[in-house]
Design a protein around this motif. Structure first.
Motif, PDB file in Angstrom:
ATOM      1  N   GLN A  23     -65.781  73.313  -1.916  1.00  0.00           N
ATOM      2  CA  GLN A  23     -65.569  72.533  -3.154  1.00  0.00           C
ATOM      3  C   GLN A  23     -66.859  72.980  -4.094  1.00  0.00           C
ATOM      4  O   GLN A  23     -66.970  73.360  -5.023  1.00  0.00           O
ATOM      5  CB  GLN A  23     -65.241  71.192  -3.220  1.00  0.00           C
ATOM      6  CG  GLN A  23     -64.333  70.581  -4.432  1.00  0.00           C
ATOM      7  CD  GLN A  23     -63.030  71.221  -4.655  1.00  0.00           C
ATOM      8  OE1 GLN A  23     -62.434  71.301  -3.704  1.00  0.00           O
ATOM      9  NE2 GLN A  23     -63.104  71.716  -5.709  1.00  0.00           N
ATOM     10  N   ALA A  62     -54.723  79.860  -3.332  1.00  0.00           N
ATOM     11  CA  ALA A  62     -53.470  80.249  -3.749  1.00  0.00           C
ATOM     12  C   ALA A  62     -53.921  80.398  -5.299  1.00  0.00           C
ATOM     13  O   ALA A  62     -53.437  81.338  -6.119  1.00  0.00           O
ATOM     14  CB  ALA A  62     -52.624  79.048  -3.992  1.00  0.00           C
ATOM     15  N   ALA A  63     -55.136  79.612  -5.859  1.00  0.00           N
ATOM     16  CA  ALA A  63     -55.555  80.054  -7.071  1.00  0.00           C
ATOM     17  C   ALA A  63     -56.670  81.121  -7.264  1.00  0.00           C
ATOM     18  O   ALA A  63     -57.096  81.232  -8.329  1.00  0.00           O
ATOM     19  CB  ALA A  63     -56.167  78.543  -7.575  1.00  0.00           C
ATOM     20  N   GLN A  64     -56.749  81.704  -6.045  1.00  0.00           N
ATOM     21  CA  GLN A  64     -57.705  82.757  -6.011  1.00  0.00           C
ATOM     22  C   GLN A  64     -58.843  82.516  -6.214  1.00  0.00           C
ATOM     23  O   GLN A  64     -59.917  83.478  -6.894  1.00  0.00           O
ATOM     24  CB  GLN A  64     -57.142  84.205  -6.984  1.00  0.00           C
ATOM     25  CG  GLN A  64     -55.695  84.640  -6.468  1.00  0.00           C
ATOM     26  CD  GLN A  64     -55.255  85.666  -7.298  1.00  0.00           C
ATOM     27  OE1 GLN A  64     -55.741  85.881  -8.451  1.00  0.00           O
ATOM     28  NE2 GLN A  64     -54.528  86.639  -6.374  1.00  0.00           N
ATOM     29  N   ARG A  65     -59.413  81.341  -6.098  1.00  0.00           N
ATOM     30  CA  ARG A  65     -60.734  81.039  -6.197  1.00  0.00           C
ATOM     31  C   ARG A  65     -61.540  81.350  -4.923  1.00  0.00           C
ATOM     32  O   ARG A  65     -62.758  81.313  -5.017  1.00  0.00           O
ATOM     33  CB  ARG A  65     -61.047  79.371  -6.496  1.00  0.00           C
ATOM     34  CG  ARG A  65     -60.105  78.789  -7.668  1.00  0.00           C
ATOM     35  CD  ARG A  65     -60.725  79.481  -8.965  1.00  0.00           C
ATOM     36  NE  ARG A  65     -62.276  79.064  -9.076  1.00  0.00           N
ATOM     37  CZ  ARG A  65     -62.585  77.923  -9.823  1.00  0.00           C
ATOM     38  NH1 ARG A  65     -61.713  77.060  -9.970  1.00  0.00           N
ATOM     39  NH2 ARG A  65     -63.650  77.737  -9.813  1.00  0.00           N
ATOM     40  N   GLU A  93     -56.095  75.358   0.865  1.00  0.00           N
ATOM     41  CA  GLU A  93     -54.955  76.489   0.539  1.00  0.00           C
ATOM     42  C   GLU A  93     -54.726  76.505  -0.947  1.00  0.00           C
ATOM     43  O   GLU A  93     -54.430  77.475  -1.548  1.00  0.00           O
ATOM     44  CB  GLU A  93     -53.728  75.885   1.372  1.00  0.00           C
ATOM     45  CG  GLU A  93     -53.900  76.326   2.816  1.00  0.00           C
ATOM     46  CD  GLU A  93     -52.407  75.927   3.616  1.00  0.00           C
ATOM     47  OE1 GLU A  93     -51.752  75.121   3.253  1.00  0.00           O
ATOM     48  OE2 GLU A  93     -52.355  76.502   4.690  1.00  0.00           O
ATOM     49  N   ALA A  94     -54.878  75.296  -1.680  1.00  0.00           N
ATOM     50  CA  ALA A  94     -54.563  75.366  -2.923  1.00  0.00           C
ATOM     51  C   ALA A  94     -55.791  76.289  -3.623  1.00  0.00           C
ATOM     52  O   ALA A  94     -55.189  77.242  -4.493  1.00  0.00           O
ATOM     53  CB  ALA A  94     -54.767  74.092  -3.638  1.00  0.00           C
ATOM     54  N   LEU A  95     -56.933  76.310  -3.291  1.00  0.00           N
ATOM     55  CA  LEU A  95     -57.868  77.046  -3.810  1.00  0.00           C
ATOM     56  C   LEU A  95     -57.592  78.561  -3.677  1.00  0.00           C
ATOM     57  O   LEU A  95     -57.895  79.318  -4.552  1.00  0.00           O
ATOM     58  CB  LEU A  95     -59.433  76.704  -3.120  1.00  0.00           C
ATOM     59  CG  LEU A  95     -59.997  75.497  -3.645  1.00  0.00           C
ATOM     60  CD1 LEU A  95     -61.358  75.092  -2.781  1.00  0.00           C
ATOM     61  CD2 LEU A  95     -60.362  75.604  -5.173  1.00  0.00           C
ATOM     62  N   SER A 107     -56.113  71.114   0.423  1.00  0.00           N
ATOM     63  CA  SER A 107     -56.970  71.578  -0.865  1.00  0.00           C
ATOM     64  C   SER A 107     -57.527  73.026  -0.722  1.00  0.00           C
ATOM     65  O   SER A 107     -57.905  73.488  -1.667  1.00  0.00           O
ATOM     66  CB  SER A 107     -57.873  70.573  -1.083  1.00  0.00           C
ATOM     67  OG  SER A 107     -59.139  70.669   0.284  1.00  0.00           O
TER      68      SER A 107
END
Ligand code: SAH
Length: 457
Positions: free
Chosen positions: A29, A54-57, A50-52, A48
Motif C-alpha cells: 500500500q 485488478a486495478a492494475q496498480r 488482489e484488488a490492487l 486488498s
C-alpha cells in the motif's frame, strides 16, 4: 551508528515483494501510494492486494516461490515478507548475490532498508524510524505527532512549492533566503493553516514589497473549561508559537504551564478584589502588540464567543486592520456537563438547552424569568455562586416546580471538581453549609436526575 534516511522518488526503482499477507499488504500500500512500480510474488494474496492487481496498480504473480530460481536485477528493491523464515533467508541471500537491496520484515538486522512510519502531508512527509528495532514505538510516536501536524500542512506545502517557483525568476538567491526566513516567521504560514489564503497572499505581497517589517496577528483562543486535555490542537499549537499571551482568571495554571517560559504573559483577569485591566485597555494592548510584529494569543476560558466578550475585542482589531483568527474552545456548559455525567439534552428529559448568564454589568442578576420556565428544557446558568438563592426563588415564583433538580458544578473538569445536587427548594440552604469555590456553573432541569447513574469521575 545512525541509519541513513533518504527520500526516494517512488518510481526510481522497481520493487519486488515476496508474500502477500497482511504485513506485505501494508508495505505494498505504501509503495503504491508513492507510485512505485511493484511486482508481487506469492502463493495466495490478501483481498486488498488482489484488488490492487485488478486495478492494475501492481503486477501480481500467484505461484509457488522458489528461492534459487527467482531472478533478481542489480537495482531491484526486494521486500521479503513470506511466513516461512527459511524461505525468507534463502530469498534474501539470492537477492543480495544478484546485487539487489533487501528488506526482510522478519529480520531488520538482515535488511538493507526498512519502511519508516510515515505521516503523509504531501508534499511534506515526516518519516519516523527506529531502524526496524521497535515498530510499536515508532507507531506510538507517529500517532502523537499526527495530532500536531494539521492536515492543512498539505496546503502550506503546496503554497510554498508554488511560491518558490515564482520567486526563482524574480529574486536572487540571497534575496530568496532572506525572504523565506521572514516569510516563515510571518503570519502567512498560519494564515494558510487557518484557511485564510487571501490574507496569506496579502502578507506575502507585502513582504515582497518590503513593506512588512513588522506585522503580527492575534489569535482569540478558547482554553476550554480547565482540564488542559480539553484544549484543541490548534490552541496548543498557537500557544507554543506565541510571542505573548494575554490570559484571564478562568485560565488555570495547568494550561499556562504548557507555555514556554520565554513567552511574555500578561494577566488581564477581572478578579473582584484586584485591580483589573479595563476592557478598553485590553483591546488596545492586543492592537499595540500585534502592530509591533508580535504573535499575540488572547486566551480565554471556555469558548471566546460564549459570554466571553470575544466579539468586543475583535471589533477593535478590525478597526486597526490587525489580522486575527478565532479558535473555539469547549464551553463550561459542555465541559461541566460531560465531567459531571449530566447530558444537557436527553430524549426523555429535555429537547432544548438554554445558556444564560445572570451577570449584569452592575453585578446584579436579572433574567427573563417567564421565558425560562419550560418543562422540557435544560437551563445552564453561567455566573458565580452569589445569585443562586435569588435564581431558585425567582424560578419557583414564576412557576417552575420546587422539586426541579439542580446541580452546581464547582471547578468543573479540574482535578478538584465537585458536583452539588439538590432541588430549587433545597439548593440555597445546601450551598450555605458547604464552602464552595469559583468557578461554578448551575444546571437546572430533569436531566440533572441522571447524574447519580451517569457520574463517572
Ligand atoms: N467563555 C466562558 C464563560 C465565561 S463566563 C465559557 O465558554 O465557558 C464565566 C462563567 O463561566 C463562570 O462564572 C462560571 O459560571 C462558568 N465557568 C467557566 N469555567 C468553569 C468551570 N471550570 N467550572 C464551572 N463553571 C465554569
Amino acid at each position: 551508528m545512525m541509519n541513513l534516511p533518504l527520500v526516494f522518488k517512488g518510481d526510481a526503482r522497481k520493487f519486488v515483494v515476496f508474500g502477500a499477507g497482511e504485513i506485505a499488504s501494508r508495505k505494498i500500500q505504501t509503495l503504491v501510494s508513492a507510485d512505485a512500480q511493484v511486482r508481487v510474488v506469492a502463493q495466495s494474496a490478501h483481498a486488498s492486494i488482489e484488488a490492487l492487481a485488478a486495478a492494475q496498480r501492481i503486477e501480481l504473480l500467484l505461484r509457488a516461490i522458489d528461492a534459487p530460481n527467482e531472478s533478481f536485477a542489480t537495482h531491484d528493491m526486494v521486500v521479503i515478507a513470506t511466513q516461512d523464515k527459511a524461505l525468507n533467508s534463502a530469498l534474501a541471500k539470492a537477492a543480495r548475490q544478484a546485487g539487489a537491496m533487501v528488506c526482510r520484515v522478519d529480520d531488520n538486522l538482515g535488511s538493507d532498508f526498512v519502511f519508516p512510519a510515515v505521516i503523509d502531508r504531501s508534499p511534506l512527509l515526516v518519516a519516523i524510524s527506529s531502524g526496524g528495532s521497535s515498530p510499536a514505538l515508532t507507531r506510538y510516536l507517529r500517532q502523537r505527532l499526527e495530532a500536531f501536524l494539521p492536515s492543512e500542512l498539505r496546503q502550506l506545502g503546496r503554497y510554498v512549492e508554488q511560491l518558490r517557483e515564482r520567486l526563482k525568476t524574480t529574486l536572487t538567491e540571497p534575496e530568496r533566503r532572506t525572504f523565506w526566513r521572514r516569510w516563515m516567521q510571518s503570519v502567512a504560514p498560519d494564515q494558510i493553516l487557518s484557511k485564510q489564503q487571501d490574507a496569506a497572499d496579502a502578507t506575502t505581497q507585502q513582504l515582497l514589497e518590503n513593506k512588512l517589517d513588522l506585522m503580527g496577528d492575534v489569535a482569540l483562543v478558547g482554553a476550554g473549561p480547565g482540564d488542559p486535555d480539553l484544549l484543541t490542537f490548534r490552541a496548543l499549537r498557537l500557544l507554543q508559537s506565541a510571542d505573548v499571551v494575554f490570559y484571564d482568571r478562568l485560565v488555570g495554571a495547568q494550561i499556562m504551564d504548557l507555555i514556554d517560559s520565554s513567552v511574555e504573559r500578561f494577566y488581564v483577569g477581572k478578579a473582584k478584589s484586584n485591580h483589573s485591566v479595563p476592557q478598553e485597555n485590553i483591546n488596545q494592548l492586543l492592537v499595540d502588540y500585534a502592530q509591533q510584529g508580535k504573535r499575540v494569543v488572547r486566551l480565554k476560558g471556555g469558548d471566546p464567543f460564549i459570554f466571553g466578550r470575544g466579539g468586543e475585542e475583535l471589533t477593535e482589531l478590525v478597526a486597526a486592520e490587525v489580522s486575527f483568527q478565532v479558535v473555539p474552545g469547549i464551553t463550561a456548559a459542555s465541559g461541566c456537563a460531560a465531567y459531571a455525567g449530566i447530558p444537557l439534552t436527553h430524549r426523555d428529559h429535555a429537547q432544548s438547552v438554554r445558556f444564560v448568564t445572570g451577570h449584569l454589568k452592575d453585578g446584579t442578576c436579572d433574567l427573563p424569568w417567564a421565558e425560562l420556565i419550560h418543562p422540557h428544557q435544560t437551563l445552564v446558568i453561567y455566573m458565580g455562586l452569589t445569585g443562586i438563592a435569588h435564581i431558585c426563588k425567582q424560578l419557583t415564583q414564576y412557576g417552575m416546580p420546587a422539586d426541579t433538580p439542580i446541580a452546581l458544578v464547582e471547578k468543573g473538569t479540574l482535578p478538584d471538581q465537585r458536583v452539588h445536587t439538590g432541588t430549587l427548594a433545597t439548593m440555597a440552604n445546601l450551598i450555605a453549609t458547604r464552602s464552595i469555590q469559583a468557578p461554578t456553573l448551575t444546571i437546572i432541569g430533569s436531566v440533572v436526575s441522571l447524574h447519580e447513574q451517569l457520574r463517572w469521575r
